[in-house]
Design an enzyme around this catalytic site. Structure first.
Site, PDB file in Angstrom:
ATOM      1  N   LYS A 191       0.845  -1.200   0.000  1.00  0.00           N
ATOM      2  CA  LYS A 191       0.000   0.000   0.000  1.00  0.00           C
ATOM      3  C   LYS A 191       0.877   1.246   0.000  1.00  0.00           C
ATOM      4  CE  LYS A 191      -2.060   2.572   3.059  1.00  0.00           C
ATOM      5  NZ  LYS A 191      -1.906   3.857   2.363  1.00  0.00           N
ATOM      6  N   CYS A 300      13.119  10.822   7.587  1.00  0.00           N
ATOM      7  CA  CYS A 300      13.010  10.352   8.981  1.00  0.00           C
ATOM      8  C   CYS A 300      14.333  10.489   9.729  1.00  0.00           C
ATOM      9  CB  CYS A 300      12.506   8.919   9.010  1.00  0.00           C
ATOM     10  SG  CYS A 300      13.359   7.858   7.856  1.00  0.00           S
TER      11      CYS A 300
HETATM   12  P1  ADP Z   1       2.293  10.734   7.898  1.00  0.00           P
HETATM   13  O1  ADP Z   1       1.668  11.123   9.220  1.00  0.00           O
HETATM   14  O2  ADP Z   1       3.625  11.308   7.701  1.00  0.00           O
HETATM   15  O3  ADP Z   1       1.390  10.873   6.715  1.00  0.00           O
HETATM   16  P2  ADP Z   1       1.630   8.017   8.435  1.00  0.00           P
HETATM   17  O4  ADP Z   1       2.353   7.211   9.441  1.00  0.00           O
HETATM   18  O5  ADP Z   1       0.267   8.520   8.768  1.00  0.00           O
HETATM   19  O6  ADP Z   1       2.591   9.185   8.028  1.00  0.00           O
HETATM   20  O7  ADP Z   1       1.506   7.222   7.071  1.00  0.00           O
HETATM   21  C1  ADP Z   1       2.415   6.266   6.599  1.00  0.00           C
HETATM   22  C2  ADP Z   1       1.648   5.156   5.926  1.00  0.00           C
HETATM   23  O8  ADP Z   1       0.824   4.503   6.883  1.00  0.00           O
HETATM   24  C3  ADP Z   1       0.705   5.604   4.818  1.00  0.00           C
HETATM   25  O9  ADP Z   1       0.704   4.634   3.781  1.00  0.00           O
HETATM   26  C4  ADP Z   1      -0.644   5.627   5.521  1.00  0.00           C
HETATM   27  O10 ADP Z   1      -1.730   5.466   4.647  1.00  0.00           O
HETATM   28  C5  ADP Z   1      -0.516   4.435   6.437  1.00  0.00           C
HETATM   29  N1  ADP Z   1      -1.392   4.459   7.615  1.00  0.00           N
HETATM   30  C6  ADP Z   1      -1.871   5.535   8.297  1.00  0.00           C
HETATM   31  N2  ADP Z   1      -2.654   5.147   9.316  1.00  0.00           N
HETATM   32  C7  ADP Z   1      -2.675   3.787   9.304  1.00  0.00           C
HETATM   33  C8  ADP Z   1      -3.296   2.776  10.118  1.00  0.00           C
HETATM   34  N3  ADP Z   1      -4.064   3.101  11.147  1.00  0.00           N
HETATM   35  N4  ADP Z   1      -3.079   1.472   9.812  1.00  0.00           N
HETATM   36  C9  ADP Z   1      -2.285   1.146   8.777  1.00  0.00           C
HETATM   37  N5  ADP Z   1      -1.687   2.038   7.977  1.00  0.00           N
HETATM   38  C10 ADP Z   1      -1.860   3.342   8.220  1.00  0.00           C
END
Ligand code: ADP
Length: 497
Positions: A191, A300
């Protein structure tokens, strides 16, 4: 404003499709729900492409396809030399389409074409090539057991891997995840981040062209709370590999407990970059710039806490500020641009929010400190490269990950103080040290609790060198031979003689 480069016709083809479909079981399909979402060009906020919006139903289709490809398909059973050949072909295809991929990445993420052309795309190809080399070298051992038996180990693939990646290095992170997973014979549901799905989808086409069988790699674009969470929960998926924020990493750690998935997490950082008074100052200034403004600071391991020995502090901070204010900012496609826009409006709000927090905490921006709305940039998500002084290590801007072009310069007294302040963070991803004293460099490299330490350099990477975090920067090591441990199980086999 300069003139942007001419777009490759293949980029047009890719972004102008009515719907950029997802890849499931070797076929390009729409979301089961029929929903789509927009990916935006961060240089001007315009819609770049519409993409199929995967959710739990699509993840289920993808997981089943990956399971079938693993349990019944040729990929894990192929002669190693054939898998190696396919991964080498993939690396060649990435290079052949390098110009197109670089432009697509710049359009979707915002980063400069100089970076996508010279870093992201060649390193992605190099990562697949590196892991192609491992395919026929992943071996077990024979053990000196009781002579009445013959005992040996097999290194077997883990199974179906759910790989969830961030938006800061979309194609490169996909290669870090897919390279070792595929080399070991796993199948994958990948994903990409919702902000930057395009190069992963183009990579899906190249994977098929290279000869990766249907179902081995499924690419499901979509949002984290829907598609991402469904991957983490899915019972047919054996392992999660995640790159993203520490907050989401912790949620994944908790969520994956129900199915006891193998999990590897590459999370945030607040890396110390430590400059001693005996360093080559000119080199250290360049290193500090690269350390924090490379990729707009959306890195990061960015060296966001710049510790400078007290007698050098003021002069170093003002030299750095002058260099930062001279960096060319603009749309990534414009020639010579060094600092592009941030990836999204949300990220712009987050970073400018931290600029205000820093000012309220009493820090002083020597340069930058605000959004860049120069003529031509008003609609984009640009933040001026910012150098803060007057920062204490316990301020929020020195402890929380900002993920933008913002550096805090902090003074330190001596070696012990540098190590103490450097380690005073929940994170432990990377660190930098600048000194001409070799013994001191070795002492600091050991004393800092972080997965990578750069001495007299910063942000250097190689597919052969492991990368990952101590403390709350995550666990597991990607790249190098260590990544093979994430993607294999060890089986012990006993034969009675
Ligand atoms: P940022 O806050 O920098 O956008 P995230 O950690 O939210 O980074 O996002 C990194 C990846 O994790 C993206 O592919 C996002 O869609 C995915 N993601 C965000 N929330 C979840 C979740 N609850 N479970 C699984 N994947 C997630």
């Amino acid at each position: 404003m300069g003139v942007a480069v001419q777009l490759d016709p293949s980029v047009d083809r890719f972004v102008k499709a009515p719907v950029r479909k997802m890849l499931i079981d070797g076929k390009w399909v729409e979301a089961a729900s029929g929903k789509t979402f927009a990916t935006v060009n961060p240089a001007d906020g315009s819609e770049l492409a519409r993409v199929a919006e995967g959710d739990a139903a699509d993840v289920d289709r993808a997981a089943r396809a990956a399971r079938r490809a693993f349990d019944e398909g040729p990929w894990p059973r192929m002669r190693p030399v054939e898998r190696e050949k396919i991964l080498l072909t993939l690396a060649d295809l990435i290079e052949k389409h390098g110009r197109e991929l670089a432009q697509l990445e710049t359009l979707d993420n915002g980063k400069s074409l100089i970076e996508t052309t010279n870093v992201d795309i060649p390193q992605a190809a190099g990562t697949f090539r590196y892991y192609a080399g491992w395919v026929n070298k992943i071996a077990g051992e024979t053990n000196p057991s009781d002579p009445a038996y013959f005992n040996f180990t097999l290194r077997e693939p883990v199974g179906v891997c759910g790989q969830i990646i961030a938006w800061n290095f979309p194609l490169l992170l996909a290669s870090w995840k897919l390279g070792p997973a595929l080399a070991c014979g796993n199948t994958v549901v990948l994903k990409p981040a919702e902000q930057t799905p395009l190069t992963a989808l183009r990579l899906g086409e190249l994977l098929l062209e290279a000869g990766v069988p249907p179902g081995v790699v499924n690419v499901v674009p979509g949002y984290g709370e829907t598609a991402g969470a469904a991957i983490v929960r899915h019972p047919l998926i054996d392992k999660i590999a995640f790159t993203g924020s520490t907050e989401v990493g912790k949620a994944i750690h908790r969520e994956s407990a129900d199915t006891l998935k193998r999990v590897s997490l590459e999370l945030g950082g607040k890396s110390p970059n430590i400059v001693f008074a005996d360093a080559d100052i000119e080199e250290a200034v360049k290193g500090a710039l690269i350390g924090v403004f490379f990729n707009q600071g959306e890195v990061c391991c960015a060296g966001t806490r710049l510790f400078v020995q007290d007698k050098l502090h003021d002069q170093f901070a003002s030299t750095l500020a002058k260099a930062a204010s001279g960096m060319k900012q603009g749309p990534g496609l414009e020639p010579g641009v060094q600092v592009g826009p941030l990836v999204s409006e949300e990220q712009l709000a987050r970073v400018t929010g931290y600029l205000e927090v820093g000012k309220k905490e009493g820090a002083k921006p020597l340069t930058g400190g605000e959004r860049n709305t120069s003529p031509g940039l008003e609609k984009g998500y640009f933040v001026k490269p910012t150098v803060f002084t007057g920062v204490r290590n316990d301020m929020r801007i020195a402890q929380e990950e900002i993920f933008g072009p913002v550096v805090s310069v902090l003074p330190f007294k001596d070696e012990n103080d540098a190590v103490f302040q450097g380690n005073s963070t929940f994170y432990g991803l990377a660190a930098g040290v600048w000194t001409k004293d070799v013994s001191k460099a070795h002492r600091i490299a050991r004393a800092i609790r972080a997965g990578t330490v750069w001495v007299n350099c910063y942000n250097v990477f190689d597919a052969a060198s492991p990368f990952g975090g101590y403390k709350q920067s995550g666990y597991g090591r990607e790249l190098g031979r260590h990544a093979l441990d994430l993607y294999t199980e060890v089986k012990s086999v006993w034969l009675k003689i």
